[in-house]
Design a protein around this motif. Structure first.
Motif, PDB file in Angstrom:
ATOM      1  N   GLU A  17     -36.577  38.609 -21.990  1.00  0.00           N
ATOM      2  CA  GLU A  17     -36.665  39.796 -21.033  1.00  0.00           C
ATOM      3  C   GLU A  17     -37.665  39.616 -20.057  1.00  0.00           C
ATOM      4  O   GLU A  17     -37.556  39.856 -18.946  1.00  0.00           O
ATOM      5  N   SER A  18     -38.828  39.016 -20.249  1.00  0.00           N
ATOM      6  CA  SER A  18     -39.989  38.839 -19.272  1.00  0.00           C
ATOM      7  C   SER A  18     -39.375  37.863 -18.199  1.00  0.00           C
ATOM      8  O   SER A  18     -39.725  37.865 -16.744  1.00  0.00           O
ATOM      9  N   ARG A  49     -36.849  39.490 -15.776  1.00  0.00           N
ATOM     10  CA  ARG A  49     -37.638  40.320 -14.806  1.00  0.00           C
ATOM     11  C   ARG A  49     -38.168  39.264 -13.764  1.00  0.00           C
ATOM     12  O   ARG A  49     -38.115  39.645 -12.546  1.00  0.00           O
ATOM     13  N   ARG A  86     -36.909  39.257  -9.689  1.00  0.00           N
ATOM     14  CA  ARG A  86     -37.499  39.557  -8.548  1.00  0.00           C
ATOM     15  C   ARG A  86     -37.455  38.630  -7.225  1.00  0.00           C
ATOM     16  O   ARG A  86     -37.752  38.960  -6.218  1.00  0.00           O
ATOM     17  N   LYS A 139     -35.368  44.411  -8.854  1.00  0.00           N
ATOM     18  CA  LYS A 139     -36.478  45.001  -9.840  1.00  0.00           C
ATOM     19  C   LYS A 139     -35.782  45.830 -11.022  1.00  0.00           C
ATOM     20  O   LYS A 139     -35.028  46.726 -10.744  1.00  0.00           O
ATOM     21  N   VAL A 140     -36.274  45.343 -12.112  1.00  0.00           N
ATOM     22  CA  VAL A 140     -35.747  45.908 -13.269  1.00  0.00           C
ATOM     23  C   VAL A 140     -36.259  47.330 -13.418  1.00  0.00           C
ATOM     24  O   VAL A 140     -35.872  48.211 -13.892  1.00  0.00           O
ATOM     25  N   PHE A 161     -32.210  47.931 -21.078  1.00  0.00           N
ATOM     26  CA  PHE A 161     -32.356  47.036 -20.489  1.00  0.00           C
ATOM     27  C   PHE A 161     -31.015  46.183 -20.163  1.00  0.00           C
ATOM     28  O   PHE A 161     -31.048  45.710 -18.762  1.00  0.00           O
ATOM     29  N   VAL A 219     -29.745  45.453 -15.998  1.00  0.00           N
ATOM     30  CA  VAL A 219     -29.675  44.031 -15.506  1.00  0.00           C
ATOM     31  C   VAL A 219     -28.394  43.661 -15.010  1.00  0.00           C
ATOM     32  O   VAL A 219     -28.075  43.069 -13.994  1.00  0.00           O
TER      33      VAL A 219
END
Length: 264
Positions: free
Chosen positions: A60-61, A64, A68, A73-74, A82, A86
């Motif tokens: 997930e990180s 993100r 970017r 931007k999530v 989530f 996306v």
């Protein structure tokens, strides 16, 4: 052991055996507690669950950060929404979608298996009287209770409850020689998983909006006012380790003070 044996001129198996026997004879080494099979099984469950959770967070990180770069931007979104968030962002970018979708599928598989392990953890806690007793303390949830149960294993290991905090690295280092005495930071020795669980419980206890007021929370807030929140969290984690051990040893639930109960 290596430092003591290296002082010998001739290193042979016979000399090593004699040196080890001599050190054991004079009491330089003490017996080590061996965890029970049940405790090792509980630890396997905890570490496996943590591994899947950490890998899911990593994906997930990474998503993100990568999105970017394309101006996407999530934002603030929960675990349930989530994936859909996306997918909506990359809908008009075919190449990005082709790269991102396999990561989303891997994350979904990790989350599915994580849910299974988490359910196993909750089932164990639900049927374990020790964990249910530990959860009567403020800030202690199923994960923290099972972690404490696993790491301590047998409360009779510690002659005094105050020893638990020191055993798991929550007491200050001390250097004293003659007139010199320096007090350092916490030692951080012992089991990292246990120390992290106690710190998390202390954080919930002091900052959680739904945590009922108790004498332990009042004491922690007073420490935070004098010394700062960071030191207060460590102090509360150490005191919580002591309280949980006493509850387990005496087979009693957490005792709420009358004043704190009235204020709540």
């Amino acid at each position: 052991m290596h430092a003591a044996l290296s002082a010998r001129i001739n290193k042979t198996d016979r000399n090593d055996a004699m040196g080890i026997a001599q050190m054991m004879r004079v009491g330089l080494f003490k017996p080590v507690h061996v965890k029970t099979p049940a405790s090792q099984q509980r630890r396997l469950l905890l570490t496996s669950r943590k591994l899947l959770q950490r890998k899911a967070y990593d994906i997930e990180s990474d998503l993100r950060g990568q999105l970017r770069n394309f101006g996407l931007k999530v934002g603030v979104v929960g675990a349930a929404g989530f994936e859909q968030r996306v997918r909506d962002l990359v809908l008009d970018l075919p190449f990005v979608a082709a790269v991102v979708l396999p990561l989303l599928e891997a994350r979904s598989a990790l989350r599915t298996q994580l849910a299974k392990l988490h359910k196993m953890l909750l089932d164990q806690v639900r049927t374990d009287p020790v964990c249910r007793r530990l959860m009567t303390a403020p800030g202690v949830g199923p994960v923290v209770a099972l972690t404490y149960r696993t790491c301590v294993d047998n409360p009779a290991r510690f002659g005094r409850s105050q020893c638990v905090g020191a055993h798991y690295g929550l007491t200050l280092r001390l250097y004293q020689s003659g007139e010199t005495m320096r007090v350092g930071r916490v030692s951080k020795c012992g089991d990292t998983m246990m120390r992290a669980a106690l710190y998390e419980a202390a954080l919930v206890l002091l900052t959680g909006p739904r945590v009922r007021l108790s004498s332990l929370k009042v004491w922690g807030l007073a420490v935070a006012k004098r010394r700062g929140m960071q030191k207060a969290l460590v102090a509360v984690a150490r005191k919580l380790a002591i309280v949980l051990h006493r509850m387990w040893r005496d087979e009693k639930d957490f005792r709420w003070s009358a004043g704190a109960a009235a204020a709540a």
